[in-house]
Design a protein around this motif. Structure first.
Motif, PDB file in Angstrom:
ATOM      1  N   MET A  18       0.814  -1.223   0.000  1.00 33.47           N
ATOM      2  CA  MET A  18       0.000   0.000   0.000  1.00 33.47           C
ATOM      3  C   MET A  18       0.847   1.272   0.000  1.00 33.47           C
ATOM      4  SD  MET A  18      -3.124  -0.872  -0.254  1.00 33.47           S
ATOM      5  CE  MET A  18      -2.650  -2.298  -1.221  1.00 33.47           C
ATOM      6  N   ASN A  19       2.186   1.106   0.099  1.00 24.48           N
ATOM      7  CA  ASN A  19       3.056   2.278  -0.040  1.00 24.48           C
ATOM      8  C   ASN A  19       3.145   2.737  -1.487  1.00 24.48           C
ATOM      9  OD1 ASN A  19       3.859   2.552   2.728  1.00 24.48           O
ATOM     10  ND2 ASN A  19       5.144   0.721   2.463  1.00 24.48           N
ATOM     11  N   HIS A  20       2.717   1.880  -2.388  1.00 26.11           N
ATOM     12  CA  HIS A  20       2.712   2.204  -3.816  1.00 26.11           C
ATOM     13  C   HIS A  20       1.264   2.247  -4.291  1.00 26.11           C
ATOM     14  CE1 HIS A  20       7.092   1.701  -4.058  1.00 26.11           C
ATOM     15  NE2 HIS A  20       6.923   0.649  -3.259  1.00 26.11           N
ATOM     16  N   ALA A  21       0.585   3.281  -3.880  1.00 18.98           N
ATOM     17  CA  ALA A  21      -0.837   3.456  -4.211  1.00 18.98           C
ATOM     18  C   ALA A  21      -1.171   4.941  -4.175  1.00 18.98           C
ATOM     19  CB  ALA A  21      -1.721   2.687  -3.229  1.00 18.98           C
ATOM     20  N   GLU A  22      -2.232   5.305  -4.860  1.00 21.21           N
ATOM     21  CA  GLU A  22      -2.688   6.691  -4.850  1.00 21.21           C
ATOM     22  C   GLU A  22      -3.413   7.000  -3.547  1.00 21.21           C
ATOM     23  OE1 GLU A  22      -4.885   7.798  -8.332  1.00 21.21           O
ATOM     24  OE2 GLU A  22      -3.523   6.743  -9.699  1.00 21.21           O
ATOM     25  N   LEU A  23      -3.793   8.237  -3.367  1.00 21.22           N
ATOM     26  CA  LEU A  23      -4.529   8.658  -2.184  1.00 21.22           C
ATOM     27  C   LEU A  23      -5.898   7.993  -2.137  1.00 21.22           C
ATOM     28  CD1 LEU A  23      -3.864  12.519  -2.318  1.00 21.22           C
ATOM     29  CD2 LEU A  23      -2.501  10.776  -1.163  1.00 21.22           C
ATOM     30  N   PHE A  24      -6.485   7.958  -0.956  1.00 20.51           N
ATOM     31  CA  PHE A  24      -7.875   7.538  -0.836  1.00 20.51           C
ATOM     32  C   PHE A  24      -8.772   8.632  -1.425  1.00 20.51           C
ATOM     33  CE2 PHE A  24      -6.359   4.813   2.709  1.00 20.51           C
ATOM     34  CZ  PHE A  24      -6.954   3.618   2.302  1.00 20.51           C
ATOM     35  N   GLN A  25      -9.811   8.227  -2.110  1.00 23.75           N
ATOM     36  CA  GLN A  25     -10.802   9.179  -2.596  1.00 23.75           C
ATOM     37  C   GLN A  25     -12.151   8.848  -1.951  1.00 23.75           C
ATOM     38  OE1 GLN A  25     -11.877   9.139  -6.787  1.00 23.75           O
ATOM     39  NE2 GLN A  25     -12.322  11.329  -6.765  1.00 23.75           N
ATOM     40  N   VAL A  26     -12.634   9.755  -1.110  1.00 27.40           N
ATOM     41  CA  VAL A  26     -13.955   9.596  -0.491  1.00 27.40           C
ATOM     42  C   VAL A  26     -14.973  10.225  -1.428  1.00 27.40           C
ATOM     43  CG1 VAL A  26     -15.359  10.048   1.552  1.00 27.40           C
ATOM     44  CG2 VAL A  26     -12.879   9.775   1.787  1.00 27.40           C
ATOM     45  N   ILE A  27     -16.001   9.456  -1.787  1.00 23.60           N
ATOM     46  CA  ILE A  27     -16.970   9.901  -2.792  1.00 23.60           C
ATOM     47  C   ILE A  27     -18.387   9.739  -2.267  1.00 23.60           C
ATOM     48  CG2 ILE A  27     -17.658   9.722  -5.216  1.00 23.60           C
ATOM     49  CD1 ILE A  27     -15.123   7.982  -5.626  1.00 23.60           C
ATOM     50  N   ASN A  28     -19.211  10.733  -2.527  1.00 23.70           N
ATOM     51  CA  ASN A  28     -20.638  10.659  -2.197  1.00 23.70           C
ATOM     52  C   ASN A  28     -21.464  10.852  -3.459  1.00 23.70           C
ATOM     53  OD1 ASN A  28     -23.156  12.787  -0.999  1.00 23.70           O
ATOM     54  ND2 ASN A  28     -23.070  10.606  -0.518  1.00 23.70           N
ATOM     55  N   TYR A  29     -22.352   9.889  -3.708  1.00 23.11           N
ATOM     56  CA  TYR A  29     -23.295   9.970  -4.822  1.00 23.11           C
ATOM     57  C   TYR A  29     -24.693  10.184  -4.242  1.00 23.11           C
ATOM     58  CZ  TYR A  29     -19.548   7.721  -7.551  1.00 23.11           C
ATOM     59  OH  TYR A  29     -18.358   7.418  -8.156  1.00 23.11           O
ATOM     60  N   GLY A  30     -25.295  11.335  -4.558  1.00 23.67           N
ATOM     61  CA  GLY A  30     -26.637  11.630  -4.063  1.00 23.67           C
ATOM     62  C   GLY A  30     -27.691  11.269  -5.083  1.00 23.67           C
ATOM     63  N   LEU A  31     -28.723  12.089  -5.196  1.00 25.47           N
ATOM     64  CA  LEU A  31     -29.839  11.853  -6.101  1.00 25.47           C
ATOM     65  C   LEU A  31     -29.358  11.667  -7.539  1.00 25.47           C
ATOM     66  CD1 LEU A  31     -32.867  11.884  -6.898  1.00 25.47           C
ATOM     67  CD2 LEU A  31     -32.708  14.372  -7.001  1.00 25.47           C
ATOM     68  N   GLY A  32     -29.591  10.469  -8.102  1.00 21.27           N
ATOM     69  CA  GLY A  32     -29.176  10.198  -9.471  1.00 21.27           C
ATOM     70  C   GLY A  32     -27.675  10.151  -9.671  1.00 21.27           C
ATOM     71  N   GLY A  33     -26.894  10.109  -8.577  1.00 20.33           N
ATOM     72  CA  GLY A  33     -25.442  10.110  -8.683  1.00 20.33           C
ATOM     73  C   GLY A  33     -24.935   8.919  -9.483  1.00 20.33           C
ATOM     74  N   PHE A  34     -23.989   9.145 -10.398  1.00 21.90           N
ATOM     75  CA  PHE A  34     -23.512   8.084 -11.286  1.00 21.90           C
ATOM     76  C   PHE A  34     -22.085   8.384 -11.740  1.00 21.90           C
ATOM     77  CE2 PHE A  34     -24.494  11.429 -14.150  1.00 21.90           C
ATOM     78  CZ  PHE A  34     -23.721  11.231 -15.272  1.00 21.90           C
ATOM     79  N   PHE A  35     -21.493   7.381 -12.358  1.00 21.89           N
ATOM     80  CA  PHE A  35     -20.202   7.538 -13.037  1.00 21.89           C
ATOM     81  C   PHE A  35     -20.303   6.718 -14.316  1.00 21.89           C
ATOM     82  CE2 PHE A  35     -15.329   7.739 -12.085  1.00 21.89           C
ATOM     83  CZ  PHE A  35     -15.144   8.385 -13.298  1.00 21.89           C
ATOM     84  N   GLU A  36     -20.212   7.397 -15.460  1.00 18.01           N
ATOM     85  CA  GLU A  36     -20.401   6.707 -16.732  1.00 18.01           C
ATOM     86  C   GLU A  36     -19.341   5.636 -16.953  1.00 18.01           C
ATOM     87  OE1 GLU A  36     -20.740   9.434 -19.964  1.00 18.01           O
ATOM     88  OE2 GLU A  36     -22.816   9.966 -19.471  1.00 18.01           O
ATOM     89  N   THR A  37     -19.617   4.741 -17.891  1.00 18.92           N
ATOM     90  CA  THR A  37     -18.747   3.605 -18.185  1.00 18.92           C
ATOM     91  C   THR A  37     -17.326   4.070 -18.487  1.00 18.92           C
ATOM     92  OG1 THR A  37     -20.669   2.446 -19.082  1.00 18.92           O
ATOM     93  CG2 THR A  37     -18.503   1.566 -19.632  1.00 18.92           C
ATOM     94  N   HIS A  38     -16.360   3.463 -17.813  1.00 14.02           N
ATOM     95  CA  HIS A  38     -14.968   3.905 -17.936  1.00 14.02           C
ATOM     96  C   HIS A  38     -14.023   2.814 -17.459  1.00 14.02           C
ATOM     97  CE1 HIS A  38     -15.961   4.541 -13.715  1.00 14.02           C
ATOM     98  NE2 HIS A  38     -14.664   4.526 -13.450  1.00 14.02           N
TER      99      HIS A  38
END
Length: 455
Positions: free
Chosen positions: A335-355
């Motif tokens: 885990m010393n070779h990893a990016e930062l943690f990203q805390v994410i909140n998805y509310g009403l209709g929250g999405f992330f398109e195909t990627h």
């Protein structure tokens, strides 16, 4: 002031009532007299003005409207069903009012999705006939039923649906026969139709095609109803005690979802206390999710993702330290070779398109720059409905389950990308989705996950 003595006329001889009544008529009347002498509403207006900056802005409403319609398109919902509280075969006690539907229609018109706007106006007409708990507000703000039919007529005229437009105007006049504006608009449009019998360009069909393309970007497999591949039906669960010496004492429940590419669900990866700490601390820093744009050479908020997020170091607090250690134990990776943690909140209709999570193209991958070899998503909350992570190439749908972590490899053992790990963050229907993502780099994992064979 007259109601009290009328109701208590048989109690006038009661000394307690007499005293109370005299005080009421003397002191309370003076209070009302003073109140009525003031400009009514100035204090309330001043308070509202002071709170204006913290109230939802127009962009917030547009985000919410886009979330509703994104949810509608992904799960193939009818506007009338949403307005009636029926969401993907689940009936809720809430519903939308006529003004809610009309505002959604206007947001669709702004996006040039005219067929969708028509459906929302029709849903508003239907909602107008339902009992409304906000009768006073509707009387004050509107819309009247005639207004809705007028909007429908204007929209159908824009869509070159002449017959439908005429019928809508006629219904508007039926609801409000003395409205001169509606009558004049109807007569003017009728003359245009009579003088131009030939239809113009079929914009209805054109816009419908654009909208269908937009909706097709997110598969209806988000509901979890897609047929699973036969090769994915004979998978298993086990207690992992092999990737770290500590796991001999506390093995991790592991559910294999796919072998090639490797996708697994790790259970019991975060505690309620850790989840609460991460969510509460991030609320002060969370901002609309963005990405780096090479065109403008800066971070921008894109339309492909509807969420809020913040990045934290492994050592940000006690919770991030714990889940860093736990993820290293569960995967056997450094885990010393990893990016930062990203805390994410998805509310009403929250999405992330195909990627895909990879940063590098195939032709530049083997030139010494680190890439995202693996991805982990910690689920900090359950979601009432929707919000699944979908792998469309595999028809694998994973719904958020509090405490679990979804883990997969983006690169195979030769360092080539795994195209089948392309995934989608499906829109949230009901609830709030909190996750923490972690991208683990290939550089530094040479002895933890060696490359086998040549490219």
């Amino acid at each position: 002031m007259k109601e009290i003595p009328r109701k208590r006329k048989n109690s006038l001889d009661n000394p307690f009532f007499t005293y109370s009544f005299m005080r009421h008529m003397q002191a309370d009347w003076l209070m009302w007299h003073e109140y009525l002498g003031k400009p009514v509403g100035l204090d309330q207006l001043a308070y509202m003005q002071s709170r204006k900056s913290s109230m939802p802005q127009e962009r917030d409403f547009m985000d919410a409207a886009d979330g509703v319609t994104r949810m509608q398109g992904t799960y193939q919902l009818l506007a009338s069903d949403i307005a009636n509280g029926l969401l993907d075969e689940v009936q809720y006690s809430s519903s939308l009012t006529a003004i809610d539907c009309l505002e959604l229609a206007w947001s669709r018109i702004y996006r040039n999705y005219l067929p969708s706007a028509e459906q929302w106006i029709l849903a508003g007409i239907e909602a107008h006939d339902r009992p409304n708990p906000q009768v006073e507000m509707q009387s004050l703000r509107g819309p009247k039923k005639a207004d809705l039919y007028r909007e429908l007529g204007q929209l159908r005229a824009e869509l070159q649906n002449h017959d439908g437009a005429v019928k809508a105007y006629q219904m508007a006049l039926k609801e409000s026969p003395d409205d001169p504006e509606i009558y004049q608009e109807y007569r003017s449009y009728e003359k245009v139709v009579l003088n131009s019998p030939e239809r113009g360009a079929d914009t209805f069909k054109q816009d419908e095609e654009y909208e269908a393309y937009d909706r097709a970007q997110l598969s209806n497999c988000c509901s979890g109803r897609c047929k699973l591949s036969p090769k994915l039906k004979k998978l298993h669960c086990f207690y992992n005690h092999a990737t770290s010496p500590f796991l001999r004492l506390a093995p991790i429940k592991t559910e294999i979802l796919s072998v090639d590419p490797f996708i697994s669900l790790l259970h019991g990866m975060i505690s309620p206390k850790e989840s609460a700490l991460i969510r509460s601390s991030s609320k002060e820093h969370i901002l609309p999710s963005n990405y780096y744009s090479g065109e403008v050479q800066d971070f921008v908020v894109g339309s492909s993702r509807f969420s809020k997020s913040v990045w934290y170091e492994n050592s940000y607090n006690e919770a991030t330290l714990k889940i860093t250690e736990r993820l290293g134990d569960a995967t056997g990776l450094d885990m010393n070779h990893a990016e930062l943690f990203q805390v994410i909140n998805y509310g009403l209709g929250g999405f992330f398109e195909t990627h895909m999570d990879l940063k590098l193209a195939e032709n530049v991958r083997f030139q010494g720059t680190a890439d995202r070899m693996a991805t982990a998503i910690f689920y900090l909350s359950n979601v009432t409905q929707g919000g699944a992570t979908l792998f469309p190439s595999l028809n694998i749908t994973v719904f958020p389950k509090f405490g679990s972590a979804l883990f997969w490899f983006n690169l195979d053992h030769k360092g080539n990308n795994q195209l089948d790990t392309t995934h989608t963050g499906c829109p949230v229907i009901v609830g709030s989705k909190w996750v923490v993502s972690k991208f683990i780099e290939d550089s530094g994992q040479e002895f933890r996950r060696p490359c086998f064979g040549l490219r």
